[in-house]
Design a protein around this motif. Structure first.
Motif, short mmCIF file in Angstrom:
data_model
loop_
_atom_site.label_atom_id
_atom_site.label_comp_id
_atom_site.label_asym_id
_atom_site.label_seq_id
_atom_site.Cartn_x
_atom_site.Cartn_y
_atom_site.Cartn_z
N ASN A 1 35.19 39.59 26.38
CA ASN A 1 36.11 39.09 25.36
C ASN A 1 37.57 39.15 25.79
O ASN A 1 38.39 38.39 25.29
N MET A 2 37.90 40.05 26.69
CA MET A 2 39.30 40.22 27.08
C MET A 2 39.73 39.24 28.15
O MET A 2 40.89 38.87 28.23
N ARG A 3 38.80 38.80 29.01
CA ARG A 3 39.15 37.87 30.08
C ARG A 3 38.72 36.44 29.77
O ARG A 3 39.14 35.51 30.43
N PRO B 1 34.56 45.78 42.96
CA PRO B 1 35.48 46.16 41.89
C PRO B 1 35.38 45.22 40.68
O PRO B 1 34.84 44.12 40.76
N VAL B 2 35.93 45.69 39.56
CA VAL B 2 35.98 44.95 38.31
C VAL B 2 37.41 44.46 38.12
O VAL B 2 38.36 45.22 38.34
N GLN C 1 42.38 45.18 39.86
CA GLN C 1 40.99 45.53 40.08
C GLN C 1 40.83 47.04 40.13
O GLN C 1 41.71 47.75 40.62
N VAL C 2 39.69 47.50 39.60
CA VAL C 2 39.39 48.93 39.53
C VAL C 2 37.94 49.13 39.97
O VAL C 2 37.14 48.19 39.94
N PRO C 3 37.58 50.36 40.36
CA PRO C 3 36.19 50.62 40.76
C PRO C 3 35.22 50.36 39.61
O PRO C 3 35.52 50.64 38.45
N TYR D 1 41.23 53.31 32.70
CA TYR D 1 41.16 51.86 32.75
C TYR D 1 39.97 51.27 32.00
O TYR D 1 39.85 50.05 31.86
N CYS D 2 39.08 52.10 31.48
CA CYS D 2 37.89 51.62 30.77
C CYS D 2 38.03 51.99 29.29
O CYS D 2 38.05 53.17 28.95
N LEU D 3 38.11 51.00 28.42
CA LEU D 3 38.36 51.25 27.01
C LEU D 3 37.14 51.74 26.23
O LEU D 3 37.29 52.38 25.20
#
Length: 185
Positions: free
Chosen positions: A26-28, A60-61, A68-70, A102-104
């Protein structure tokens, strides 16, 4: 309605939803849908396999701001009633309920517009909570925007309790958010 594992057999319904403007993120939104359509066109089997990654072996995400994050351990299930209805994803860190900054949230979901208002999100979350409990988590946290009353009702119907109003990090546009917790014990 049931949750199914992503498969090549059911992939055409997912592709149709992506082409119709839906996204599991939903965010991207459209950016994520376009990236997924490209991955499917390149190697559909690899794409389907990538949706189930409990060991976080994938790359990465990409966050909404492009950083980008792991990748965390996790997987996606598809919401199915004979055809594709949406998806629900679950991510975690081994040995803790805590998530990195970084993960909500532990769980995110999206139901295609033509299948909304049928209780599918509520039921999908209910089913996935059993899987989270089986992984040993004591609770999960899930977030939404203050104006998303439908998601707030989904959380509350599944035992969710509002624990904080917060401002999302810069990576997520510094917008307002609500964090709910659902106890699994």
């Amino acid at each position: 309605m049931k949750l199914i594992w992503p498969s090549l057999e059911c992939l055409p319904g997912y592709v149709d939803a992506l082409r119709r403007g839906c996204s599991s993120n939903n965010m991207r939104g459209k950016a994520e849908a376009d990236e997924e359509l490209q991955k499917i066109a390149t190697d559909s089997l690899a794409f389907v396999i990538s949706l189930v990654d409990p060991d976080a072996k994938g790359g990465p995400v990409t966050l909404p701001d492009g950083s980008q994050v792991p990748k965390l351990p996790g997987y996606r299930r598809w919401i199915w009633d004979g055809e594709f209805c949406g998806s629900i994803g679950f991510r975690w860190q081994i040995g803790t309920e805590a998530l990195p900054d970084y993960c909500l949230r532990h769980i995110g979901y999206a139901v295609v517009p033509w299948k909304q208002r049928k209780g599918y999100a509520t039921e999908a979350l209910r089913q996935l909570l059993q899987e989270a409990k089986a992984r040993g988590l004591q609770y999960i946290e899930i977030t939404t925007e203050p104006e998303n009353i439908a998601s707030q009702h989904v959380f509350e119907k599944n035992g969710g309790v509002l624990i904080e109003r917060f401002t999302k990090s810069l990576q997520y546009g510094e917008t307002a958010g609500l964090r709910y917790r659902i106890a699994l014990i």
